[in-house]
Design an enzyme around this catalytic site. Structure first.
Site, PDB file in Angstrom:
ATOM      1  CE1 TYR A  60      50.572  -5.187  56.476  1.00 33.48           C
ATOM      2  CE2 TYR A  60      49.303  -3.645  56.215  1.00 33.48           C
ATOM      3  CZ  TYR A  60      49.831  -5.056  55.684  1.00 33.48           C
ATOM      4  OH  TYR A  60      48.819  -5.437  54.608  1.00 33.48           O
ATOM      5  CG  PHE A 207      49.689  -7.570  45.971  1.00 29.26           C
ATOM      6  CD1 PHE A 207      50.534  -6.518  46.538  1.00 29.26           C
ATOM      7  CD2 PHE A 207      50.350  -9.068  46.199  1.00 29.26           C
ATOM      8  CE1 PHE A 207      52.248  -7.151  47.617  1.00 29.26           C
ATOM      9  CE2 PHE A 207      51.158  -9.000  47.414  1.00 29.26           C
ATOM     10  CZ  PHE A 207      51.865  -7.687  47.889  1.00 29.26           C
ATOM     11  CG  LEU A 209      46.602  -0.693  42.223  1.00 31.98           C
ATOM     12  CD1 LEU A 209      46.713   0.972  43.135  1.00 31.98           C
ATOM     13  CD2 LEU A 209      46.014  -0.358  41.043  1.00 31.98           C
ATOM     14  CG  LEU A 216      47.754  -3.565  37.409  1.00 26.56           C
ATOM     15  CD1 LEU A 216      47.594  -2.327  37.599  1.00 26.56           C
ATOM     16  CD2 LEU A 216      47.388  -4.777  37.872  1.00 26.56           C
TER      17      LEU A 216
END
Length: 280
Positions: A60, A207, A209, A216
């Protein structure tokens, strides 16, 4: 949400609303880096708001800004109740994307690198992340998971998890060593979630969101959000936590404002009617 905590691996109590570190260093894997001091501020505020489960990975970051280093700078010496989970397996390609996969003989090196960058003697939870940027590929993971199981026996890892796996890979891992958590695409596999519930294994969707090409349902979320005076993001997180007591949410952000918004979702109360709307 009636159960606010989960016993990860049977001995680590975590709040079910945690924090994902993927967006600390960059907004996206190929995006520009963020100011490191912003990530440090977000991490410290996350703990003030009740986070005690942080999900990270050695890959990351980019350009000298890395999530693990921000975590260590912000939070070490770590609170006793803080659980840090990490992932090994992916390797960054020449384009900076985690599109390559480590061979079994590279996994010790990756675990030791996480120990070093985080400043830990033992990692609380290490996922074997399978594959690159796509879904589960169906290949055997036994040889790689056996390496991590050996590192667990040595005391470098407390608990093991698997990420981006199908049912066969999940079963293969469980035949080798105890699996404490599964991290798969958001709401991808209800059968695997049910298996996790039965076995006391955490299900930690990535993920949560709607990233990764899985947007979504804004219309359904919007109806409930309007009733509650909340945002669609908050309703999404609250619905995940209401869906299963084994489900842990790890929304990530590099913004203090978004962090405050996400963490407020833990206080939302969804009615049976709300859940019916959300689940159709």
């Amino acid at each position: 949400m009636t159960n606010h905590t989960f016993s990860l691996g049977g001995d680590l109590t975590v709040n079910r609303l945690g924090f994902g570190a993927m967006r600390l260093a960059t907004g996206t894997f190929d995006g520009p880096t963020r100011a490191p001091e912003t990530g440090v501020a977000v991490l410290r505020r996350a703990l003030e708001l009740g986070v005690n489960h942080i999900d990270t990975a050695g890959f990351y970051g980019r350009g000298g800004v890395w999530a693990n280093e921000q975590i260590r700078t912000a939070l070490a010496p770590y609170p006793e109740d803080l659980v840090i989970a990490t992932k090994v397996g992916p390797l960054l390609g020449a384009d900076g994307m985690p599109s390559e996969q480590a061979a079994p003989d590279r996994l010790r090196e990756l675990v030791e690198a996480d120990l070093r960058t985080l400043g830990l003697d033992r990692l609380d939870l290490v996922y074997l992340r399978v594959g690159g940027m796509t879904g589960p590929g169906g290949e055997s993971i036994a040889e790689r998971f056996e390496v991590l199981a050996g590192l667990r026996e040595e005391g470098l890892i407390r608990h093991l998890g698997v990420s981006n796996v199908d049912a066969g890979q999940f079963a293969e891992a469980r035949s080798i060593a105890p699996v404490a958590a599964v991290q798969n695409q958001h709401a991808d596999d209800m059968a695997m979630l049910a298996e996790c519930e039965e076995a006391g294994i955490a299900y930690v969707p990535y993920f949560p969101l709607g990233g990764g090409g899985n947007p979504l349902d804004a219309e359904r979320l919007g109806k409930v959000a309007a009733r509650l005076g909340a945002t669609t993001t908050q309703v999404q997180l609250a619905s995940l936590l209401a869906f299963s007591p084994s489900l842990l949410a790890i929304p990530g952000t590099g913004s203090l404002d978004h962090l405050e918004e996400n963490m407020a979702a833990g206080g939302l109360v969804l009615t049976a009617e709300d859940l019916a709307v959300l689940r159709g």
